[in-house]
Motif scaffolding. Sequence first.
Motif, PDB file in Angstrom:
ATOM      1  N   GLY A   8       0.920  -1.181   0.048  1.00 14.30           N
ATOM      2  CA  GLY A   8      -0.029  -0.121   0.019  1.00 14.30           C
ATOM      3  C   GLY A   8       0.913   1.275  -0.099  1.00 14.30           C
ATOM      4  N   TYR A   9       1.948   1.399  -0.858  1.00 13.41           N
ATOM      5  CA  TYR A   9       2.710   2.503  -0.772  1.00 13.41           C
ATOM      6  C   TYR A   9       2.171   3.549  -1.877  1.00 13.41           C
ATOM      7  N   LYS A  10       2.554   4.687  -1.866  1.00 12.04           N
ATOM      8  CA  LYS A  10       1.852   5.838  -2.534  1.00 12.04           C
ATOM      9  C   LYS A  10       2.733   6.186  -3.626  1.00 12.04           C
ATOM     10  N   CYS A  11       2.369   6.640  -4.850  1.00  9.52           N
ATOM     11  CA  CYS A  11       3.044   6.978  -5.784  1.00  9.52           C
ATOM     12  C   CYS A  11       3.807   8.139  -5.587  1.00  9.52           C
ATOM     13  N   GLU A  12       3.323   8.813  -4.919  1.00 11.02           N
ATOM     14  CA  GLU A  12       4.023  10.230  -4.786  1.00 11.02           C
ATOM     15  C   GLU A  12       5.158  10.052  -3.810  1.00 11.02           C
ATOM     16  N   GLU A  13       5.245   9.005  -3.090  1.00 10.57           N
ATOM     17  CA  GLU A  13       6.346   8.595  -2.062  1.00 10.57           C
ATOM     18  C   GLU A  13       7.647   7.997  -2.875  1.00 10.57           C
ATOM     19  N   ILE A  14       7.436   7.739  -4.076  1.00 10.21           N
ATOM     20  CA  ILE A  14       8.499   7.072  -4.894  1.00 10.21           C
ATOM     21  C   ILE A  14       9.836   8.212  -4.932  1.00 10.21           C
TER      22      ILE A  14
END
Length: 425
Positions: free
Chosen positions: A261-267
């Motif tokens: 459940g990681y977020k795309c903006e955290e990449i």
Amino acid sequence: MRILSFLISFLLVQISFAQTDLERALFDLPNVSFKKIDTPDGYSAAYELMIKQPIDHQNPDKGYFYQQVYLSHRGFNRPTVLITEGYQAPGNRIYELSDLLEANQLRVEHRFFEESTPEPKEWKYLNMEQATADYHAIKELFDDLYEGKWVSTGISKGGMTTMYYKYFYPDDVSVAVPYVGPIDTTFEDPRIYSWLAAQGTEECRKDIKAIQMRLLKDKKEAIERLKWFEKASKRTYDYLGFEQAYEIAVLEYPFSFWQVGYKCEEIPDPKAPLDTILEYFNNVVGLSLFSDQEIVKYASHYYQAATQTGYYGYLTAPYKGLLSAVPERPHAAFVPDKMKVAYDNTLSKKVYNWLTTKGDNIIYIYGANDTWTAAGIPPSKGVDSKWYILDGRSHFDARIRNFSEEQKEDLIETLEKWLEMDLED
């Protein structure tokens, strides 16, 4: 030694018991030893049980083993929730469905895991026919004790086990509630690849791919840094070798990204310093899953996946020229001791077809962002069952507590109908 210690403890406790009705009932159950443990909030008593089970339910003369079970008791007239664990059961954890129903709970460790492992370990008896027979035997054992409605539930591989259990013993429970449970009908489920290729936005998928490319292009330097990190953790990598473990972890990254459940903006920016990329990579995937210690811990799971329940693999073509340690089509199941096994999907296909055509009174809970949803049971109008696919939720938060109010009301109405009882909202 673990069983001997438990039995000695059981005998000592037996001497000192001021027996309650429940304790007297437990004493009367055949092939069950128990000891009292801390009582969870809302319950009146709790016990750790060791239940004698045949290694082969079709031929009890083959021997037996002891299966670890945790019993949390609310009342003889309450419903009972049977937790069909897919792995080990390290302690007495109460599941949200048990609280919702104010039910008794039996948390059952899966055969061939931790305390529930036969000696010697004859792998041919680790199959879903035998595992579900374990749960059926426990249900029959407690059937006269708990005469209320029965519900089975499990999460992930435990959810998969719930579905197999429902297939083999459809009348054991009134309702089955598998969470985020896959039914893979092939050795390497292609639905995973299709799902990953379409999940999220095109920009997010490109960002995920860019991180993988950076990790593979800077593989030599990254491995040198990670070796120091893993050495401090005291993990070893003899089974796969460090370089192969690293490459598989990089291939695993998209699967884990969505599953957890990681977020795309955290990449991070793929051009960021390597230490920044590695810190992020360790948080999302890391190498620990591919260490000797974790491979041994989940050896029974890998054996089941490689022989009967199916799993997934990794596409290597997009990374041509950057991989040197993995085979052309690596599989995600690491069979114990690298033994040669044969995969047979006969049962998994039967279960899948039965669930979609005859599997009534099942409540499926999936996360829309969970990779494993790709391998789930799709909604079917041919059965009287319910599907709740939660927007924005992953493998670890697709839970009733995160339902919308409308979904919760619908779930409660469904449970009340199928269990023929009123629930307090």
